[in-house]
Scaffold this motif. Structure first.
Motif, PDB file in Angstrom:
ATOM      1  N   UNK A  56       0.798  -1.217   0.000  1.00  0.00           N
ATOM      2  CA  UNK A  56       0.000   0.000   0.000  1.00  0.00           C
ATOM      3  C   UNK A  56       0.824   1.258   0.000  1.00  0.00           C
ATOM      4  N   UNK A  57       0.119   2.384   0.184  1.00  0.00           N
ATOM      5  CA  UNK A  57       0.762   3.688   0.169  1.00  0.00           C
ATOM      6  C   UNK A  57      -0.062   4.694   0.958  1.00  0.00           C
ATOM      7  N   UNK A  68       5.359   4.205   0.864  1.00  0.00           N
ATOM      8  CA  UNK A  68       4.827   2.979   0.284  1.00  0.00           C
ATOM      9  C   UNK A  68       5.474   1.790   0.980  1.00  0.00           C
ATOM     10  N   UNK A  69       4.785   0.657   0.973  1.00  0.00           N
ATOM     11  CA  UNK A  69       5.287  -0.529   1.642  1.00  0.00           C
ATOM     12  C   UNK A  69       4.744  -1.770   0.955  1.00  0.00           C
ATOM     13  N   UNK A  70       5.379  -2.902   1.254  1.00  0.00           N
ATOM     14  CA  UNK A  70       4.884  -4.151   0.699  1.00  0.00           C
ATOM     15  C   UNK A  70       5.730  -5.343   1.083  1.00  0.00           C
ATOM     16  N   UNK A  95      14.725   3.663   0.053  1.00  0.00           N
ATOM     17  CA  UNK A  95      14.173   2.309  -0.063  1.00  0.00           C
ATOM     18  C   UNK A  95      14.926   1.418   0.914  1.00  0.00           C
ATOM     19  N   UNK A  96      14.196   0.771   1.811  1.00  0.00           N
ATOM     20  CA  UNK A  96      14.805  -0.144   2.772  1.00  0.00           C
ATOM     21  C   UNK A  96      14.051  -1.464   2.726  1.00  0.00           C
ATOM     22  N   UNK A  97      14.737  -2.535   3.064  1.00  0.00           N
ATOM     23  CA  UNK A  97      14.112  -3.852   3.043  1.00  0.00           C
ATOM     24  C   UNK A  97      14.673  -4.722   4.150  1.00  0.00           C
ATOM     25  N   UNK A  98      13.874  -5.673   4.585  1.00  0.00           N
ATOM     26  CA  UNK A  98      14.332  -6.643   5.580  1.00  0.00           C
ATOM     27  C   UNK A  98      13.607  -7.963   5.353  1.00  0.00           C
ATOM     28  N   UNK A 136       9.485  -4.423   2.374  1.00  0.00           N
ATOM     29  CA  UNK A 136      10.168  -3.230   1.890  1.00  0.00           C
ATOM     30  C   UNK A 136       9.337  -1.989   2.201  1.00  0.00           C
ATOM     31  N   UNK A 137      10.010  -0.853   2.318  1.00  0.00           N
ATOM     32  CA  UNK A 137       9.346   0.431   2.537  1.00  0.00           C
ATOM     33  C   UNK A 137      10.097   1.500   1.761  1.00  0.00           C
TER      34      UNK A 137
END
Length: 141
Positions: A56-57, A68-70, A95-98, A136-137
């Motif tokens: 979503x966003x 935004x994220x997903x 942009x970050x992710x885990x 991610x975000x």
């Protein structure tokens, strides 16, 4: 201009300010030609918008900042492009992710992301024979 007594008064003042005191009775059915609130209208309160869900966003109406994220599957051994839920009109700045699952202490494991454009990003994760789901975000405007 002042109309009415103190319990039910309508006041229009210089500069376009409107103050209504008292109780409103009736309905707003006749108020169909009101202008759309825009940043150019002084004092306009714009409404934030969002699409809530796993992917979503959220957009701030006053500043234009978009979050935004997903969740997506990290590519196992190749760079694969993913699309943001909506394109950033100007720029994606972060942009970050885990990982969402297992933790690996192996030096060959990891999660990497890259902003590709205002509409896409790439993500890769390992160990490469078993890619994980990635949260991610992204932030932009």
């Amino acid at each position: 201009m002042h109309v009415g007594d103190t319990n039910s008064a309508l006041t229009l003042s210089e500069g376009g300010n409107l103050r209504i005191a008292g109780t409103y009775n009736g309905n707003a059915a006749g108020l169909t030609n009101l202008p759309q609130a825009t940043p150019e209208v002084p004092g306009a309160v714009l409404k934030n918008t969002a699409s809530l869900g796993p992917n979503g966003w959220w957009k701030c109406a006053q500043t234009g900042v978009i979050k935004q994220w997903g969740i997506t599957l990290g590519a196992a051994d190749d760079v694969n492009f993913r699309s943001f839920p909506i394109a950033f009109p100007n720029r994606c700045v972060s942009l970050v992710a885990s990982r969402t699952s297992l933790f690996y202490s192996d030096v060959t494991s990891g999660t990497n992301t890259m902003i590709v454009s205002n509409a896409q990003f790439s993500v890769i994760s390992g160990p490469f024979n078993s890619p994980d789901d990635i949260y991610w975000e992204a932030t932009g405007y």
